[in-house]
Design a protein around this motif. Structure first.
Motif, PDB file in Angstrom:
ATOM      1  N   ASP A  92      11.534  89.735 -10.431  1.00 12.10           N
ATOM      2  CA  ASP A  92      10.329  89.356 -10.215  1.00 12.10           C
ATOM      3  C   ASP A  92       9.283  88.586  -9.481  1.00 12.10           C
ATOM      4  O   ASP A  92       8.137  89.051  -8.625  1.00 12.10           O
ATOM      5  CB  ASP A  92       9.652  89.656 -12.209  1.00 12.10           C
ATOM      6  CG  ASP A  92       8.186  89.887 -12.267  1.00 12.10           C
ATOM      7  OD1 ASP A  92       7.646  90.560 -12.060  1.00 12.10           O
ATOM      8  OD2 ASP A  92       7.693  88.978 -12.610  1.00 12.10           O
ATOM      9  N   LEU A  93       9.800  87.552  -9.046  1.00 11.96           N
ATOM     10  CA  LEU A  93       9.837  86.873  -8.014  1.00 11.96           C
ATOM     11  C   LEU A  93       9.404  87.887  -6.841  1.00 11.96           C
ATOM     12  O   LEU A  93       8.411  88.063  -6.067  1.00 11.96           O
ATOM     13  CB  LEU A  93       9.974  85.216  -8.059  1.00 11.96           C
ATOM     14  CG  LEU A  93      10.282  84.249  -9.372  1.00 11.96           C
ATOM     15  CD1 LEU A  93      10.796  83.702  -8.863  1.00 11.96           C
ATOM     16  CD2 LEU A  93       8.798  84.063  -8.916  1.00 11.96           C
ATOM     17  N   LYS A  94      10.070  88.183  -6.149  1.00 15.76           N
ATOM     18  CA  LYS A  94      10.588  89.091  -5.382  1.00 15.76           C
ATOM     19  C   LYS A  94       9.830  90.124  -5.150  1.00 15.76           C
ATOM     20  O   LYS A  94       8.707  90.578  -4.285  1.00 15.76           O
ATOM     21  CB  LYS A  94      11.714  89.411  -4.886  1.00 15.76           C
ATOM     22  CG  LYS A  94      11.939  89.640  -3.236  1.00 15.76           C
ATOM     23  CD  LYS A  94      13.458  91.218  -3.428  1.00 15.76           C
ATOM     24  CE  LYS A  94      13.132  92.419  -4.900  1.00 15.76           C
ATOM     25  NZ  LYS A  94      14.444  92.434  -4.517  1.00 15.76           N
ATOM     26  N   CYS A  95       9.106  90.684  -6.179  1.00 16.84           N
ATOM     27  CA  CYS A  95       8.328  91.340  -6.415  1.00 16.84           C
ATOM     28  C   CYS A  95       6.449  91.020  -6.430  1.00 16.84           C
ATOM     29  O   CYS A  95       6.063  91.846  -5.465  1.00 16.84           O
ATOM     30  CB  CYS A  95       8.724  92.717  -7.391  1.00 16.84           C
ATOM     31  SG  CYS A  95      10.560  93.796  -7.899  1.00 16.84           S
ATOM     32  N   GLY A  96       6.632  90.358  -6.867  1.00 18.58           N
ATOM     33  CA  GLY A  96       5.023  89.739  -6.624  1.00 18.58           C
ATOM     34  C   GLY A  96       4.820  89.154  -5.150  1.00 18.58           C
ATOM     35  O   GLY A  96       4.132  88.509  -5.320  1.00 18.58           O
ATOM     36  N   ARG A  97       5.881  88.944  -3.967  1.00 17.32           N
ATOM     37  CA  ARG A  97       5.959  88.348  -2.750  1.00 17.32           C
ATOM     38  C   ARG A  97       5.787  86.868  -2.729  1.00 17.32           C
ATOM     39  O   ARG A  97       5.735  86.159  -2.728  1.00 17.32           O
ATOM     40  CB  ARG A  97       5.045  89.691  -2.198  1.00 17.32           C
ATOM     41  CG  ARG A  97       5.251  90.659  -1.763  1.00 17.32           C
ATOM     42  CD  ARG A  97       4.251  91.417  -0.766  1.00 17.32           C
ATOM     43  NE  ARG A  97       4.822  92.396  -0.915  1.00 17.32           N
ATOM     44  CZ  ARG A  97       4.008  93.521   0.358  1.00 17.32           C
ATOM     45  NH1 ARG A  97       3.255  93.439   0.612  1.00 17.32           N
ATOM     46  NH2 ARG A  97       4.815  94.736   0.060  1.00 17.32           N
ATOM     47  N   ARG A  98       6.175  86.102  -3.963  1.00 16.32           N
ATOM     48  CA  ARG A  98       5.968  84.997  -3.943  1.00 16.32           C
ATOM     49  C   ARG A  98       7.787  84.157  -3.691  1.00 16.32           C
ATOM     50  O   ARG A  98       7.778  82.493  -3.093  1.00 16.32           O
ATOM     51  CB  ARG A  98       6.125  84.456  -6.129  1.00 16.32           C
ATOM     52  CG  ARG A  98       4.924  85.695  -6.578  1.00 16.32           C
ATOM     53  CD  ARG A  98       4.204  84.493  -7.712  1.00 16.32           C
ATOM     54  NE  ARG A  98       4.796  83.356  -7.592  1.00 16.32           N
ATOM     55  CZ  ARG A  98       5.316  82.483  -9.515  1.00 16.32           C
ATOM     56  NH1 ARG A  98       5.022  83.571 -10.034  1.00 16.32           N
ATOM     57  NH2 ARG A  98       4.745  81.279  -8.917  1.00 16.32           N
ATOM     58  N   ILE A  99       8.598  85.062  -3.677  1.00 19.84           N
ATOM     59  CA  ILE A  99       9.979  84.795  -2.290  1.00 19.84           C
ATOM     60  C   ILE A  99      10.519  86.030  -1.771  1.00 19.84           C
ATOM     61  O   ILE A  99       9.969  87.330  -2.369  1.00 19.84           O
ATOM     62  CB  ILE A  99      11.013  84.467  -3.304  1.00 19.84           C
ATOM     63  CG1 ILE A  99      11.382  85.806  -4.616  1.00 19.84           C
ATOM     64  CG2 ILE A  99      10.899  83.251  -4.532  1.00 19.84           C
ATOM     65  CD1 ILE A  99      12.643  85.156  -5.435  1.00 19.84           C
ATOM     66  N   SER A 100      11.135  85.408  -0.709  1.00 19.32           N
ATOM     67  CA  SER A 100      10.945  86.512   0.306  1.00 19.32           C
ATOM     68  C   SER A 100      12.248  87.061  -0.018  1.00 19.32           C
ATOM     69  O   SER A 100      13.125  86.627  -1.213  1.00 19.32           O
ATOM     70  CB  SER A 100      11.308  86.065   1.783  1.00 19.32           C
ATOM     71  OG  SER A 100      12.927  85.407   1.630  1.00 19.32           O
ATOM     72  N   TYR A 101      12.714  88.427   0.668  1.00 19.66           N
ATOM     73  CA  TYR A 101      14.632  89.419   0.302  1.00 19.66           C
ATOM     74  C   TYR A 101      14.906  88.456   0.708  1.00 19.66           C
ATOM     75  O   TYR A 101      15.487  88.469  -0.602  1.00 19.66           O
ATOM     76  CB  TYR A 101      13.812  90.918   1.475  1.00 19.66           C
ATOM     77  CG  TYR A 101      15.482  91.392   1.488  1.00 19.66           C
ATOM     78  CD1 TYR A 101      15.723  91.954  -0.004  1.00 19.66           C
ATOM     79  CD2 TYR A 101      16.390  90.884   2.352  1.00 19.66           C
ATOM     80  CE1 TYR A 101      16.890  92.542   0.107  1.00 19.66           C
ATOM     81  CE2 TYR A 101      17.915  91.244   1.906  1.00 19.66           C
ATOM     82  CZ  TYR A 101      18.010  92.462   0.992  1.00 19.66           C
ATOM     83  OH  TYR A 101      18.842  92.918   0.712  1.00 19.66           O
ATOM     84  N   ASN A 102      15.004  87.413   1.298  1.00 23.45           N
ATOM     85  CA  ASN A 102      16.261  86.923   1.904  1.00 23.45           C
ATOM     86  C   ASN A 102      17.025  85.114   0.832  1.00 23.45           C
ATOM     87  O   ASN A 102      17.877  84.985   0.368  1.00 23.45           O
ATOM     88  CB  ASN A 102      16.317  85.857   3.228  1.00 23.45           C
ATOM     89  CG  ASN A 102      16.464  86.901   4.828  1.00 23.45           C
ATOM     90  OD1 ASN A 102      17.426  87.934   3.727  1.00 23.45           O
ATOM     91  ND2 ASN A 102      16.308  87.113   5.413  1.00 23.45           N
ATOM     92  N   ARG A 103      15.171  85.022   0.218  1.00 25.47           N
ATOM     93  CA  ARG A 103      15.110  83.727  -0.695  1.00 25.47           C
ATOM     94  C   ARG A 103      16.178  84.030  -2.156  1.00 25.47           C
ATOM     95  O   ARG A 103      16.837  83.834  -2.934  1.00 25.47           O
ATOM     96  CB  ARG A 103      14.003  83.211  -1.291  1.00 25.47           C
ATOM     97  CG  ARG A 103      14.474  82.038  -2.053  1.00 25.47           C
ATOM     98  CD  ARG A 103      13.435  80.907  -1.854  1.00 25.47           C
ATOM     99  NE  ARG A 103      13.074  80.166   0.131  1.00 25.47           N
ATOM    100  CZ  ARG A 103      12.699  79.842   0.414  1.00 25.47           C
ATOM    101  NH1 ARG A 103      11.772  79.322  -0.646  1.00 25.47           N
ATOM    102  NH2 ARG A 103      12.685  79.112   1.174  1.00 25.47           N
ATOM    103  N   ASP A 104      15.709  85.294  -2.001  1.00 28.33           N
ATOM    104  CA  ASP A 104      16.169  86.507  -3.899  1.00 28.33           C
ATOM    105  C   ASP A 104      17.094  86.486  -3.800  1.00 28.33           C
ATOM    106  O   ASP A 104      17.869  86.352  -4.346  1.00 28.33           O
ATOM    107  CB  ASP A 104      15.476  87.763  -3.371  1.00 28.33           C
ATOM    108  CG  ASP A 104      15.817  88.998  -4.352  1.00 28.33           C
ATOM    109  OD1 ASP A 104      15.541  88.848  -6.154  1.00 28.33           O
ATOM    110  OD2 ASP A 104      16.886  89.448  -4.012  1.00 28.33           O
TER     111      ASP A 104
END
Length: 115
Positions: A81-93
């Protein structure tokens, strides 16, 4: 756990993640799971929930622990959900997902078999 068993379990958890995040997710779940750009007629929480449960199931099967499967489901939901909301990047995900696998393995090492 013997060192070989530790490495084997960790590698199986990573393999399970790769299978659940790529071929088992597919384009439909990848698009439908975002509440920030919902797919018409598809409740995002059902898609995200299904994706997270697939991951939790993989962890439960590999570790033999329903508790770790539930923890994986919850953490995968939150991270994606954080990734989808662009609060974290794909790599951080992806890094956070791998760190969760290390945490689950650490729990097994510290506490032995978990329910």
């Amino acid at each position: 756990m013997a060192p070989y068993d530790i490495l084997q379990t960790f590698l199986l958890l990573i393999l399970g993640h790769a299978v659940a995040d790529y071929p088992l997710q597919g384009e439909f779940l990848a698009r439908a799971k975002s509440r920030f750009s919902p797919m018409q007629g598809v409740p995002w929480y059902q898609a995200l929930g299904a994706h997270a449960v697939i991951h939790g199931g993989a962890v439960a099967l590999i570790t033999g622990s329903l508790l770790l499967g539930v923890l994986e489901t919850a953490s995968h939901w939150l991270i994606d959900d954080l990734k989808c909301g662009r609060r974290i990047s794909y790599n951080r995900d992806q890094l956070l997902h791998v760190l969760c696998k290390a945490l689950w393995l650490g729990g097994l090492l510290l506490f032995g078999p978990l329910p």
